[in-house]
Design an enzyme around this catalytic site. Sequence first.
Site, mmCIF file in Angstrom:
data_model
loop_
_atom_site.group_PDB
_atom_site.id
_atom_site.type_symbol
_atom_site.label_atom_id
_atom_site.label_comp_id
_atom_site.label_asym_id
_atom_site.label_seq_id
_atom_site.Cartn_x
_atom_site.Cartn_y
_atom_site.Cartn_z
ATOM 1 N N HIS A 49 -1.797 -4.929 -10.462
ATOM 2 C CA HIS A 49 -2.550 -3.819 -11.068
ATOM 3 C C HIS A 49 -2.745 -4.058 -12.560
ATOM 4 C CE1 HIS A 49 -2.564 -0.729 -7.838
ATOM 5 N NE2 HIS A 49 -1.553 -1.464 -7.390
ATOM 6 N N CYS A 60 0.867 -1.188 0.000
ATOM 7 C CA CYS A 60 0.000 0.000 0.000
ATOM 8 C C CYS A 60 0.901 1.235 0.000
ATOM 9 C CB CYS A 60 -0.917 0.002 1.218
ATOM 10 S SG CYS A 60 -1.996 1.453 1.261
ATOM 11 N N CYS A 105 -4.593 6.062 -4.748
ATOM 12 C CA CYS A 105 -3.938 4.765 -4.547
ATOM 13 C C CYS A 105 -2.474 4.923 -4.942
ATOM 14 C CB CYS A 105 -4.627 3.697 -5.398
ATOM 15 S SG CYS A 105 -3.852 2.073 -5.266
ATOM 16 N N GLU A 115 -9.960 0.015 -6.220
ATOM 17 C CA GLU A 115 -9.038 -0.836 -5.463
ATOM 18 C C GLU A 115 -9.655 -2.193 -5.142
ATOM 19 O OE1 GLU A 115 -6.899 0.470 -2.099
ATOM 20 O OE2 GLU A 115 -6.682 2.512 -2.842
ATOM 21 N N GLY A 124 -1.276 2.237 -7.219
ATOM 22 C CA GLY A 124 -1.927 2.464 -8.520
ATOM 23 C C GLY A 124 -1.199 3.531 -9.307
HETATM 24 N N1 LIG Z 1 -6.283 -2.370 -2.445
HETATM 25 C C1 LIG Z 1 -4.876 -2.696 -2.567
HETATM 26 C C2 LIG Z 1 -4.105 -2.405 -1.320
HETATM 27 C C3 LIG Z 1 -4.097 -0.935 -0.928
HETATM 28 C C4 LIG Z 1 -3.450 0.004 -1.956
HETATM 29 C C5 LIG Z 1 -3.325 1.402 -1.436
HETATM 30 N N2 LIG Z 1 -4.491 2.116 -1.163
HETATM 31 C C6 LIG Z 1 -2.211 2.221 -2.040
HETATM 32 O O1 LIG Z 1 -2.146 3.417 -1.732
HETATM 33 O O2 LIG Z 1 -1.364 1.670 -2.723
HETATM 34 C C7 LIG Z 1 -4.726 -4.185 -2.923
HETATM 35 O O3 LIG Z 1 -5.641 -4.970 -2.679
HETATM 36 O O4 LIG Z 1 -3.674 -4.559 -3.446
#
Ligand SMILES: N[C@@H](CCC[C@H](N)C(=O)O)C(=O)O
Length: 269
Positions: A151, A74, A209, A200, A212
Site C-alpha cells: 500500500h 484482503c 478496503c 485497489e 487499506g
Molecule cells: N486489491 C488488493 C486485495 C484486496 C484488498 C481488500 N479489498 C481488502 O479489504 O483488504 C491487492 O491487490 O492487494
Amino acid sequence: MRVPFIKMHGLGNDFVVLDARERALPDLAGGTVRALADRRAGIGCDQLIVLEEDEAATCRMRIFNQDGGEVESCGNAARAVGLLLGQPATIATKGGTIATRPDDAGIAVDMGAPRFDWQAIPLAYAMDTAAMPVGWEGLEQPVAVNVGNPHIVFFVDDSDAVRLDTLGPLIETDELFPERINVNVATVEDRATIRLRVWERGAGLTRACGTGACATAVAAMRTGRTERDVTVHLPGGPLRIAWADDARITMTGPAAEAFRGSFDWGDYA
Ligand SMILES: N[C@@H](CCC[C@H](N)C(=O)O)C(=O)O
C-alpha cells in the site's frame, strides 16, 4: 460441474466465496476469475475468494482480484470468512496467517505486523518509506507500508476532492512498484478519526478496503498524525484499527452474507 458459491461483503467490498475444502475445484485460470467477477456477464465481485484445507490453520484463503491476479491479503474478506467460520479461527494467506474472532462490532482480525523496508513493500529502489520523495500531480510525500499486501498512503486536506479514478491507475502501475500497489488517499479529521478512499490494485475504486484501512492507520500512527487506536471512515462505512505496541494490527468491523447460489463451471472456464 455445478459449483455452489456464497456472495458476501465487508462494508460493500464484495466477494464471491467458493468453498473448496471438501470438494476440490479445477485450476482457477485468470480468465475464469475475470468472467465470474464481471458485473454484467458474471456473478460480479471485487474479489473472488477460495477456501481450501490447510495443515496448520483452520483454513487457507486464496484471494483473486477482479482482474484475475492472485494476491496476498484482503482485510474485508478476512472478516467475511471469519463470519462464515463462526468461532475464533486462523486463516492462512499468501501474506501470512491471520486470526479472526467474533466481536460485538462484527469480526475482529489480528492482521499481523506491518513492514516498512523498501524491499518489503516492495519498491524498485531504496528510499525513506515514511516520507517518500515522489509525487504524482499534487499527491506528494506518500507513506508506504506492507500489511500482507503493498500500500501507498497519501495524506491530503480533502480525500473526496482527489481524482482517484484517474490518478489511481497511474500510480498503481508506476514502475516504482514492481508488484503494482494499492493507492490510499486519506484525510486525518482528528487524532482518532481518518477519512479514506482506496484505489485497489486489480479492482479499482471499491466501497472499502480493509488492508487499506490498516495500512493508512499504521502510516498515520507511524508518522505521529494520530493516536494508536483510530476509526477509519470508508465510503462503505467505518472500521476500527488499533496498533498498540508496534506489533500486530487489529481490525474490527462488520461483514455480511448477501445470498447463496450456484453456477456451471463450464460457463466460465
Ligand atoms: N486489491 C488488493 C486485495 C484486496 C484488498 C481488500 N479489498 C481488502 O479489504 O483488504 C491487492 O491487490 O492487494
